[in-house]
Design a protein around this motif. Structure first.
Motif, PDB file in Angstrom:
ATOM      1  N   SER A  44     182.134  81.278  56.257  1.00 29.81           N
ATOM      2  CA  SER A  44     183.171  80.526  56.782  1.00 29.81           C
ATOM      3  C   SER A  44     184.632  81.225  56.723  1.00 29.81           C
ATOM      4  CB  SER A  44     183.274  79.252  55.959  1.00 29.81           C
ATOM      5  OG  SER A  44     183.607  79.268  54.811  1.00 29.81           O
ATOM      6  N   TRP A  65     189.086  79.633  59.170  1.00 28.37           N
ATOM      7  CA  TRP A  65     188.038  78.917  58.591  1.00 28.37           C
ATOM      8  C   TRP A  65     187.194  78.457  59.477  1.00 28.37           C
ATOM      9  CZ3 TRP A  65     193.060  79.395  57.152  1.00 28.37           C
ATOM     10  CH2 TRP A  65     193.352  79.930  55.840  1.00 28.37           C
ATOM     11  N   HIS A  66     185.849  78.674  59.365  1.00 29.91           N
ATOM     12  CA  HIS A  66     184.692  78.144  60.486  1.00 29.91           C
ATOM     13  C   HIS A  66     183.995  76.965  59.606  1.00 29.91           C
ATOM     14  CE1 HIS A  66     186.002  82.368  61.427  1.00 29.91           C
ATOM     15  NE2 HIS A  66     185.502  81.853  62.770  1.00 29.91           N
ATOM     16  N   ASP A  67     183.635  76.243  60.531  1.00 29.22           N
ATOM     17  CA  ASP A  67     182.513  75.234  60.102  1.00 29.22           C
ATOM     18  C   ASP A  67     181.468  75.085  61.338  1.00 29.22           C
ATOM     19  OD1 ASP A  67     180.689  72.715  59.532  1.00 29.22           O
ATOM     20  OD2 ASP A  67     182.672  72.131  58.406  1.00 29.22           O
ATOM     21  N   TYR A  82     186.438  76.586  64.540  1.00 28.48           N
ATOM     22  CA  TYR A  82     187.243  77.289  63.602  1.00 28.48           C
ATOM     23  C   TYR A  82     188.941  76.667  63.913  1.00 28.48           C
ATOM     24  CZ  TYR A  82     188.145  80.758  67.090  1.00 28.48           C
ATOM     25  OH  TYR A  82     188.488  81.651  68.345  1.00 28.48           O
TER      26      TYR A  82
END
Length: 151
Positions: A44, A65-67, A82
């Motif tokens: 993430s 920040w990735h989801d 992101y």
């Protein structure tokens, strides 16, 4: 002196190079247009740095920040959203420094090392008269896993 202090703080806050899980290099078309290097620290969190051109040479570095759970997933690969932010410098006669905030969509193909992305966001300028610009583009990166150390 202020720049040296800022550099020291950023270096202390950045993850150790040994923590890099993979690296990706690629190109982005938009504003700016240029090359990008993305260092993945886990699934993430990544750092994206780039050099390009937006009327003048431009440099940026974003913490992202990735989801991967927010969107329906395709049959091939993974799609995620992101958000990120980081410094941006445009090296002109009147150098412009700002905070680049970015949001994007990433599609990583499982069976290959490709990542396709689209991103956009405002850049808040802190130099000269201030103001707000915009960055955005589409691109592709090729991911490389770091070599494993012998045990």
């Amino acid at each position: 002196m202020r720049n040296l202090l800022l550099l020291a703080l950023l270096s202390a806050a950045s993850p150790a190079p040994a923590a890099v899980k993979s690296a990706a290099v690629g190109a982005v078309l938009g504003d700016p247009v240029g090359g990008t290097l993305k260092l993945w620290f886990d699934d993430s969190f990544a750092l994206d740095a780039g050099v390009g051109y937006s009327n003048d040479p431009t440099f940026w570095a974003d913490a992202l920040w990735h989801d991967w759970r927010l969107l329906p997933q395709p049959s091939r690969g993974r799609v995620g959203l992101y958000l990120g932010a980081g410094p941006r410098l445009q090296a002109a006669d009147d150098a412009r420094f700002g905070l680049r905030t970015i949001g994007g969509l990433s599609w990583r193909l499982d069976e290959s090392s490709l990542e396709f992305f689209a991103e956009a966001g405002p850049v808040f300028r802190f130099t000269q008269s201030g103001g707000v610009d915009a960055d955005g583009g589409v691109g592709v990166r090729v991911t490389f896993a770091p070599p494993r150390r012998a045990q």
